[in-house]
Motif scaffolding. Structure first.
Motif, PDB file in Angstrom:
ATOM      1  N   SER A  45      -3.330  11.477   8.995  1.00 16.46           N
ATOM      2  CA  SER A  45      -4.728  11.051   8.924  1.00 16.46           C
ATOM      3  C   SER A  45      -4.858   9.534   8.842  1.00 16.46           C
ATOM      4  O   SER A  45      -5.963   8.993   8.831  1.00 16.46           O
ATOM      5  CB  SER A  45      -5.414  11.684   7.709  1.00 16.46           C
ATOM      6  N   ARG A  46      -3.708   8.845   8.787  1.00 17.98           N
ATOM      7  CA  ARG A  46      -3.694   7.384   8.758  1.00 17.98           C
ATOM      8  C   ARG A  46      -2.283   6.927   9.098  1.00 17.98           C
ATOM      9  O   ARG A  46      -1.315   7.658   8.871  1.00 17.98           O
ATOM     10  CB  ARG A  46      -4.101   6.867   7.372  1.00 17.98           C
ATOM     11  N   ALA A  47      -2.148   5.725   9.643  1.00 20.08           N
ATOM     12  CA  ALA A  47      -0.827   5.193   9.977  1.00 20.08           C
ATOM     13  C   ALA A  47      -0.687   3.782   9.428  1.00 20.08           C
ATOM     14  O   ALA A  47      -1.633   2.991   9.449  1.00 20.08           O
ATOM     15  CB  ALA A  47      -0.609   5.199  11.487  1.00 20.08           C
ATOM     16  N   LEU A  48       0.507   3.493   8.941  1.00 14.59           N
ATOM     17  CA  LEU A  48       0.847   2.156   8.456  1.00 14.59           C
ATOM     18  C   LEU A  48       2.086   1.714   9.214  1.00 14.59           C
ATOM     19  O   LEU A  48       3.120   2.384   9.166  1.00 14.59           O
ATOM     20  CB  LEU A  48       1.129   2.188   6.950  1.00 14.59           C
ATOM     21  N   ALA A 218       5.405  -1.319   0.475  1.00 13.97           N
ATOM     22  CA  ALA A 218       5.005  -0.672  -0.778  1.00 13.97           C
ATOM     23  C   ALA A 218       3.608  -1.110  -1.202  1.00 13.97           C
ATOM     24  O   ALA A 218       2.788  -0.294  -1.649  1.00 13.97           O
ATOM     25  CB  ALA A 218       6.017  -0.993  -1.875  1.00 13.97           C
ATOM     26  N   ARG A 219       3.325  -2.402  -1.045  1.00 18.14           N
ATOM     27  CA  ARG A 219       1.989  -2.903  -1.384  1.00 18.14           C
ATOM     28  C   ARG A 219       0.935  -2.310  -0.458  1.00 18.14           C
ATOM     29  O   ARG A 219      -0.185  -2.006  -0.879  1.00 18.14           O
ATOM     30  CB  ARG A 219       1.978  -4.425  -1.314  1.00 18.14           C
ATOM     31  N   GLY A 220       1.305  -2.129   0.811  1.00 18.43           N
ATOM     32  CA  GLY A 220       0.380  -1.501   1.751  1.00 18.43           C
ATOM     33  C   GLY A 220       0.096  -0.055   1.388  1.00 18.43           C
ATOM     34  O   GLY A 220      -1.057   0.396   1.410  1.00 18.43           O
ATOM     35  N   ILE A 221       1.147   0.686   1.044  1.00 19.13           N
ATOM     36  CA  ILE A 221       0.988   2.094   0.656  1.00 19.13           C
ATOM     37  C   ILE A 221       0.123   2.212  -0.599  1.00 19.13           C
ATOM     38  O   ILE A 221      -0.770   3.062  -0.689  1.00 19.13           O
ATOM     39  CB  ILE A 221       2.372   2.740   0.424  1.00 19.13           C
ATOM     40  N   ARG A 222       0.379   1.334  -1.575  1.00 21.15           N
ATOM     41  CA  ARG A 222      -0.410   1.373  -2.817  1.00 21.15           C
ATOM     42  C   ARG A 222      -1.883   1.093  -2.535  1.00 21.15           C
ATOM     43  O   ARG A 222      -2.772   1.785  -3.062  1.00 21.15           O
ATOM     44  CB  ARG A 222       0.138   0.355  -3.810  1.00 21.15           C
ATOM     45  N   SER A 223      -2.155   0.093  -1.702  1.00 21.64           N
ATOM     46  CA  SER A 223      -3.550  -0.242  -1.390  1.00 21.64           C
ATOM     47  C   SER A 223      -4.264   0.916  -0.701  1.00 21.64           C
ATOM     48  O   SER A 223      -5.430   1.204  -0.990  1.00 21.64           O
ATOM     49  CB  SER A 223      -3.605  -1.488  -0.494  1.00 21.64           C
ATOM     50  N   ILE A 224      -3.549   1.597   0.205  1.00 22.06           N
ATOM     51  CA  ILE A 224      -4.155   2.729   0.917  1.00 22.06           C
ATOM     52  C   ILE A 224      -4.502   3.855  -0.050  1.00 22.06           C
ATOM     53  O   ILE A 224      -5.615   4.389  -0.038  1.00 22.06           O
ATOM     54  CB  ILE A 224      -3.203   3.242   2.017  1.00 22.06           C
ATOM     55  N   HIS A 225      -3.572   4.203  -0.916  1.00 20.38           N
ATOM     56  CA  HIS A 225      -3.773   5.376  -1.769  1.00 20.38           C
ATOM     57  C   HIS A 225      -4.585   5.081  -3.028  1.00 20.38           C
ATOM     58  O   HIS A 225      -5.095   6.004  -3.657  1.00 20.38           O
ATOM     59  CB  HIS A 225      -2.422   6.008  -2.101  1.00 20.38           C
ATOM     60  N   GLU A 226      -4.724   3.801  -3.372  1.00 19.76           N
ATOM     61  CA  GLU A 226      -5.636   3.441  -4.456  1.00 19.76           C
ATOM     62  C   GLU A 226      -6.985   3.013  -3.903  1.00 19.76           C
ATOM     63  O   GLU A 226      -7.884   2.645  -4.657  1.00 19.76           O
ATOM     64  CB  GLU A 226      -5.029   2.319  -5.306  1.00 19.76           C
ATOM     65  N   GLU A 227      -7.086   3.034  -2.560  1.00 21.08           N
ATOM     66  CA  GLU A 227      -8.322   2.689  -1.853  1.00 21.08           C
ATOM     67  C   GLU A 227      -8.827   1.300  -2.238  1.00 21.08           C
ATOM     68  O   GLU A 227     -10.010   1.086  -2.497  1.00 21.08           O
ATOM     69  CB  GLU A 227      -9.396   3.757  -2.092  1.00 21.08           C
ATOM     70  N   THR A 228      -7.888   0.346  -2.266  1.00 21.30           N
ATOM     71  CA  THR A 228      -8.237  -1.053  -2.482  1.00 21.30           C
ATOM     72  C   THR A 228      -8.027  -1.815  -1.176  1.00 21.30           C
ATOM     73  O   THR A 228      -7.443  -1.293  -0.228  1.00 21.30           O
ATOM     74  CB  THR A 228      -7.374  -1.676  -3.594  1.00 21.30           C
ATOM     75  N   SER A 229      -8.480  -3.050  -1.130  1.00 27.02           N
ATOM     76  CA  SER A 229      -8.399  -3.830   0.102  1.00 27.02           C
ATOM     77  C   SER A 229      -6.949  -4.120   0.481  1.00 27.02           C
ATOM     78  O   SER A 229      -6.135  -4.525  -0.352  1.00 27.02           O
ATOM     79  CB  SER A 229      -9.155  -5.152  -0.059  1.00 27.02           C
TER      80      SER A 229
END
Length: 235
Positions: A45-48, A218-229
């Motif tokens: 449902s999303r790609a990084l 890791a920072r990208g994954i955290r931002s996606i799953h915490e729904e932050t910028s």
């Protein structure tokens, strides 16, 4: 997907088949689009991803794509090296934007290698736009595959008077004779990220340095799953 996951994020440090992003010859597949379709059909449902060969590949997806860059990691490494009289070199016209980013961050001039094939069966002629005489040269590319272009570019720079040649790329695929070519070349060092695991031959060769992008992803994954910028991770 079968376990009713609320969201599935596909993390792709290296997007396979990215160079097959357009139909430039008859009967050539656009495999980059196929990979996007396969991921979505499988349930992503999303790609990084990291350093796509062509940013337009993001448009092949019908789900959100977060496109990160490993360039800041590579730039920081060369900033600490403090190479004397540095010139950043793009191995072709298509990579100028990437090389310009390095040149700006490292406060260095930019040079471009113009590759031309004089005939079907005649090897490429390389012309240099810029000055590397008595300077350190840093070749910046997105992928090193067989290292043919890289080694030829390094030889062209040496002919123009470069004192030492380095190379930087996010994806060191190093297929076929790549490791052997780099080992025998005049290149001092190739610096890449760990988006693609380095082979044992590459590790033993000694000319390839690998930098980790684990923290960036890791920072990208955290931002996606915490729904932050996630925008602060973009260039």
């Amino acid at each position: 997907k079968r376990a009713s996951a609320w969201r599935i994020t596909a993390v792709l440090p290296y997007y396979c088949y990215a160079r097959q992003d357009r139909k430039d010859k008859p009967r050539v597949p656009i495999s980059a689009k196929l990979v996007a379709d396969l991921l979505e059909t499988a349930g992503a449902s999303r790609a990084l991803t990291l350093d796509l060969h062509a940013p337009q590949i993001q448009g092949y997806f019908d789900v959100p794509v977060d496109h990160l860059y490993g360039s800041p990691v590579l730039v920081e490494h060369f900033r600490h090296m403090k190479l004397p009289n540095l010139t950043v070199v793009s191995p072709d016209a298509g990579g100028v934007e990437r090389a310009r980013f390095f040149a700006k961050k490292l406060d260095a001039p930019l040079a471009i290698v113009d590759k031309r094939r004089v005939d079907v069966d005649v090897s490429e002629v390389m012309n240099l736009i810029g000055d590397v005489r008595r300077r350190s040269a840093l070749i910046v590319d997105d992928i090193i595959d067989t290292a043919g272009t890289l080694v030829k570019t390094a030889e062209a720079l040496a002919r123009e008077g470069a004192t030492q040649v380095y190379a930087a790329c996010p994806h060191a695929v190093l297929s076929g004779p790549a490791v052997e070519r780099i080992a025998k070349s005049i290149i001092t060092e190739v610096v890449a990220t760990d988006s693609v695991p380095l082979s044992e031959a590459g590790k033993k060769m000694g000319k390839i340095k690998v930098l980790s992008v684990a923290d960036l992803l890791a920072r990208g994954i955290r931002s996606i799953h915490e729904e932050t910028s996630i925008s602060e991770l973009f260039i």
